[in-house]
Scaffold this motif. Sequence first.
Motif, PDB file in Angstrom:
ATOM      1  N   GLU A 127       0.628  -1.304  -0.045  1.00  0.00           N
ATOM      2  CA  GLU A 127      -0.022  -0.064   0.080  1.00  0.00           C
ATOM      3  C   GLU A 127       0.825   1.321  -0.149  1.00  0.00           C
ATOM      4  O   GLU A 127       2.001   1.260   0.440  1.00  0.00           O
ATOM      5  CB  GLU A 127      -0.938  -0.038   1.146  1.00  0.00           C
ATOM      6  N   VAL A 128       0.402   2.614  -0.612  1.00  0.00           N
ATOM      7  CA  VAL A 128       0.932   3.596  -0.200  1.00  0.00           C
ATOM      8  C   VAL A 128       1.091   4.165   0.913  1.00  0.00           C
ATOM      9  O   VAL A 128      -0.103   4.136   1.687  1.00  0.00           O
ATOM     10  CB  VAL A 128       0.230   4.665  -1.379  1.00  0.00           C
ATOM     11  N   MET A 129       2.366   4.345   1.506  1.00  0.00           N
ATOM     12  CA  MET A 129       2.399   4.841   2.822  1.00  0.00           C
ATOM     13  C   MET A 129       2.564   6.337   3.077  1.00  0.00           C
ATOM     14  O   MET A 129       2.751   6.944   4.133  1.00  0.00           O
ATOM     15  CB  MET A 129       3.341   3.918   3.633  1.00  0.00           C
ATOM     16  N   HIS A 130       2.935   7.065   1.850  1.00  0.00           N
ATOM     17  CA  HIS A 130       3.141   8.273   1.901  1.00  0.00           C
ATOM     18  C   HIS A 130       3.192   9.099   0.826  1.00  0.00           C
ATOM     19  O   HIS A 130       3.420   8.420  -0.251  1.00  0.00           O
ATOM     20  CB  HIS A 130       4.607   8.786   2.445  1.00  0.00           C
ATOM     21  N   LYS A 131       2.534  10.078   0.652  1.00  0.00           N
ATOM     22  CA  LYS A 131       2.311  10.898  -0.560  1.00  0.00           C
ATOM     23  C   LYS A 131       2.800  12.356  -0.428  1.00  0.00           C
ATOM     24  O   LYS A 131       2.113  12.896   0.443  1.00  0.00           O
ATOM     25  CB  LYS A 131       1.077  10.719  -1.452  1.00  0.00           C
ATOM     26  N   GLY A 132       3.789  13.017  -0.764  1.00  0.00           N
ATOM     27  CA  GLY A 132       4.372  14.398  -0.345  1.00  0.00           C
ATOM     28  C   GLY A 132       3.659  15.548  -1.167  1.00  0.00           C
ATOM     29  O   GLY A 132       2.771  15.061  -2.014  1.00  0.00           O
ATOM     30  N   ASP A 133       3.796  16.352  -0.724  1.00  0.00           N
ATOM     31  CA  ASP A 133       3.399  17.680  -1.675  1.00  0.00           C
ATOM     32  C   ASP A 133       4.161  18.095  -2.717  1.00  0.00           C
ATOM     33  O   ASP A 133       5.379  17.623  -2.937  1.00  0.00           O
ATOM     34  CB  ASP A 133       3.485  19.103  -0.576  1.00  0.00           C
ATOM     35  N   TRP A 134       3.817  18.854  -3.574  1.00  0.00           N
ATOM     36  CA  TRP A 134       4.447  19.181  -5.066  1.00  0.00           C
ATOM     37  C   TRP A 134       5.520  20.273  -4.403  1.00  0.00           C
ATOM     38  O   TRP A 134       5.286  21.244  -3.701  1.00  0.00           O
ATOM     39  CB  TRP A 134       3.505  19.824  -6.004  1.00  0.00           C
ATOM     40  N   ILE A 135       6.563  20.269  -4.903  1.00  0.00           N
ATOM     41  CA  ILE A 135       7.703  21.153  -4.763  1.00  0.00           C
ATOM     42  C   ILE A 135       8.255  21.584  -6.174  1.00  0.00           C
ATOM     43  O   ILE A 135       8.186  20.807  -7.086  1.00  0.00           O
ATOM     44  CB  ILE A 135       8.769  20.692  -3.894  1.00  0.00           C
ATOM     45  N   MET A 136       8.598  22.678  -6.271  1.00  0.00           N
ATOM     46  CA  MET A 136       8.990  23.177  -7.434  1.00  0.00           C
ATOM     47  C   MET A 136      10.664  22.969  -7.961  1.00  0.00           C
ATOM     48  O   MET A 136      11.390  23.194  -6.737  1.00  0.00           O
ATOM     49  CB  MET A 136       8.878  24.650  -7.639  1.00  0.00           C
ATOM     50  N   VAL A 137      10.822  22.397  -9.213  1.00  0.00           N
ATOM     51  CA  VAL A 137      12.313  22.232  -9.529  1.00  0.00           C
ATOM     52  C   VAL A 137      12.892  23.542 -10.445  1.00  0.00           C
ATOM     53  O   VAL A 137      12.534  23.235 -11.790  1.00  0.00           O
ATOM     54  CB  VAL A 137      12.667  20.847  -9.908  1.00  0.00           C
ATOM     55  N   ASP A 138      13.189  24.678 -10.204  1.00  0.00           N
ATOM     56  CA  ASP A 138      13.336  25.813 -10.698  1.00  0.00           C
ATOM     57  C   ASP A 138      14.871  25.606 -11.236  1.00  0.00           C
ATOM     58  O   ASP A 138      15.827  25.058 -10.788  1.00  0.00           O
ATOM     59  CB  ASP A 138      12.835  27.128 -10.153  1.00  0.00           C
ATOM     60  N   GLN A 139      15.129  26.677 -12.198  1.00  0.00           N
ATOM     61  CA  GLN A 139      16.507  27.081 -12.594  1.00  0.00           C
ATOM     62  C   GLN A 139      17.593  27.147 -11.541  1.00  0.00           C
ATOM     63  O   GLN A 139      18.760  26.625 -11.491  1.00  0.00           O
ATOM     64  CB  GLN A 139      16.618  27.942 -13.806  1.00  0.00           C
ATOM     65  N   ASP A 140      17.151  28.110 -10.631  1.00  0.00           N
ATOM     66  CA  ASP A 140      17.895  28.218  -9.668  1.00  0.00           C
ATOM     67  C   ASP A 140      18.185  27.223  -8.606  1.00  0.00           C
ATOM     68  O   ASP A 140      19.420  27.192  -8.292  1.00  0.00           O
ATOM     69  CB  ASP A 140      17.244  29.513  -8.670  1.00  0.00           C
ATOM     70  N   ARG A 141      17.385  26.305  -8.459  1.00  0.00           N
ATOM     71  CA  ARG A 141      17.650  24.982  -7.702  1.00  0.00           C
ATOM     72  C   ARG A 141      18.649  24.239  -8.507  1.00  0.00           C
ATOM     73  O   ARG A 141      19.734  23.584  -7.910  1.00  0.00           O
ATOM     74  CB  ARG A 141      16.605  24.470  -7.314  1.00  0.00           C
ATOM     75  N   ILE A 142      18.352  24.234  -9.809  1.00  0.00           N
ATOM     76  CA  ILE A 142      19.453  23.147 -10.589  1.00  0.00           C
ATOM     77  C   ILE A 142      20.924  23.958 -10.660  1.00  0.00           C
ATOM     78  O   ILE A 142      21.667  23.124 -10.789  1.00  0.00           O
ATOM     79  CB  ILE A 142      18.885  23.306 -12.259  1.00  0.00           C
ATOM     80  N   ASN A 143      20.811  25.329 -10.676  1.00  0.00           N
ATOM     81  CA  ASN A 143      22.121  25.935 -10.754  1.00  0.00           C
ATOM     82  C   ASN A 143      22.756  25.783  -9.464  1.00  0.00           C
ATOM     83  O   ASN A 143      24.340  25.403  -9.695  1.00  0.00           O
ATOM     84  CB  ASN A 143      22.027  27.356 -11.172  1.00  0.00           C
ATOM     85  N   GLN A 144      22.174  25.682  -8.535  1.00  0.00           N
ATOM     86  CA  GLN A 144      22.881  25.610  -7.205  1.00  0.00           C
ATOM     87  C   GLN A 144      23.414  24.237  -7.049  1.00  0.00           C
ATOM     88  O   GLN A 144      24.661  24.065  -6.654  1.00  0.00           O
ATOM     89  CB  GLN A 144      21.919  26.003  -6.083  1.00  0.00           C
ATOM     90  N   PHE A 145      22.385  23.312  -7.379  1.00  0.00           N
ATOM     91  CA  PHE A 145      22.983  22.050  -7.413  1.00  0.00           C
ATOM     92  C   PHE A 145      24.257  21.780  -8.396  1.00  0.00           C
ATOM     93  O   PHE A 145      25.162  20.913  -7.909  1.00  0.00           O
ATOM     94  CB  PHE A 145      22.036  20.766  -7.685  1.00  0.00           C
ATOM     95  N   GLY A 146      24.257  22.068  -9.634  1.00  0.00           N
ATOM     96  CA  GLY A 146      25.474  22.038 -10.585  1.00  0.00           C
ATOM     97  C   GLY A 146      26.636  22.734  -9.796  1.00  0.00           C
ATOM     98  O   GLY A 146      27.662  22.066 -10.146  1.00  0.00           O
ATOM     99  N   ALA A 147      26.560  23.809  -9.233  1.00  0.00           N
ATOM    100  CA  ALA A 147      27.851  24.340  -8.561  1.00  0.00           C
ATOM    101  C   ALA A 147      28.161  23.537  -7.345  1.00  0.00           C
ATOM    102  O   ALA A 147      29.346  23.478  -7.465  1.00  0.00           O
ATOM    103  CB  ALA A 147      27.292  25.794  -8.005  1.00  0.00           C
ATOM    104  N   VAL A 148      27.397  23.155  -6.592  1.00  0.00           N
ATOM    105  CA  VAL A 148      27.875  22.217  -5.487  1.00  0.00           C
ATOM    106  C   VAL A 148      28.553  20.956  -5.976  1.00  0.00           C
ATOM    107  O   VAL A 148      29.721  20.564  -5.409  1.00  0.00           O
ATOM    108  CB  VAL A 148      26.940  21.794  -4.697  1.00  0.00           C
ATOM    109  N   THR A 149      28.017  20.348  -7.033  1.00  0.00           N
ATOM    110  CA  THR A 149      28.671  19.107  -7.457  1.00  0.00           C
ATOM    111  C   THR A 149      29.636  19.152  -8.743  1.00  0.00           C
ATOM    112  O   THR A 149      30.340  18.146  -9.254  1.00  0.00           O
ATOM    113  CB  THR A 149      27.421  18.276  -8.076  1.00  0.00           C
ATOM    114  N   GLU A 150      29.840  20.490  -8.955  1.00  0.00           N
ATOM    115  CA  GLU A 150      30.720  21.043 -10.255  1.00  0.00           C
ATOM    116  C   GLU A 150      30.216  19.952 -11.811  1.00  0.00           C
ATOM    117  O   GLU A 150      31.132  19.657 -12.418  1.00  0.00           O
ATOM    118  CB  GLU A 150      31.967  20.596 -10.032  1.00  0.00           C
TER     119      GLU A 150
END
Length: 244
Positions: free
Chosen positions: A105-128
Amino acid sequence: MKVVDIFKHRSEAVSKYQEELMQKVSPSVREYWEGIRHKANNRAFFAWLNEVNDQAVNEPSIEPVAKVVEKVDLAPVQAKPSAPAIEMKPEAETLYNELQAQIGEVMHKGDWIMVDQDRINQFGAVTEDEQWIHTDPERAEQESPFKTTIAHGFLTLALLPRLTDSVDPDNNLFPTAKMVVNIGLNSVRFPYPVKSGNQVRAVSTLTKVTPIKKGLEIEREIKVQIEGVRRPGAVVTSVIQLHF
């Protein structure tokens, strides 16, 4: 009667008990018997039999097979003692019984969150990892088949604690556990890319619960859904341990 016919007759008699015998004999005898069977399927074996028994007429010797059968110890195999059951703390046992009824059975369903360009850029910078498919919207619009930038697959994985509310102290799925430890992922797939500007959420299905010395080990299938898209952005098998 020919040697081949006699061997065939004897083999049919022995094969009746072969399956039972193979469960009782030692590995060395089993290996020897398999060697005999292998030879029986080879024409060279019959030539060897004819050479050894070229003087036989009515009762040729097939000592190797007969001796193997005679020497088999038919004493019942002693069953190995089973491992002692794991003693669970009351809190762990209570939760174990509850979760057993929820497997599949489904034990958890989370809320929607936005994956915007700023989040992508920050991850790219941290991981090179700043490849243009992630960090250059103008080039991606011209050259990418997706016509926009996409999130790193590992960014999607990194969001799992947030998406599953595992880091939300006010929304603890396992409040009776003293500690939750992330063991890892048994499998990971990215069926469809998460594009910049997409909303995502995680849906967790309980697949397995196992008692361990420290508490419980829980296996979940987590699908990262993309709003408005049929295919998920990620499908993973997550393993965590609950310590009580």
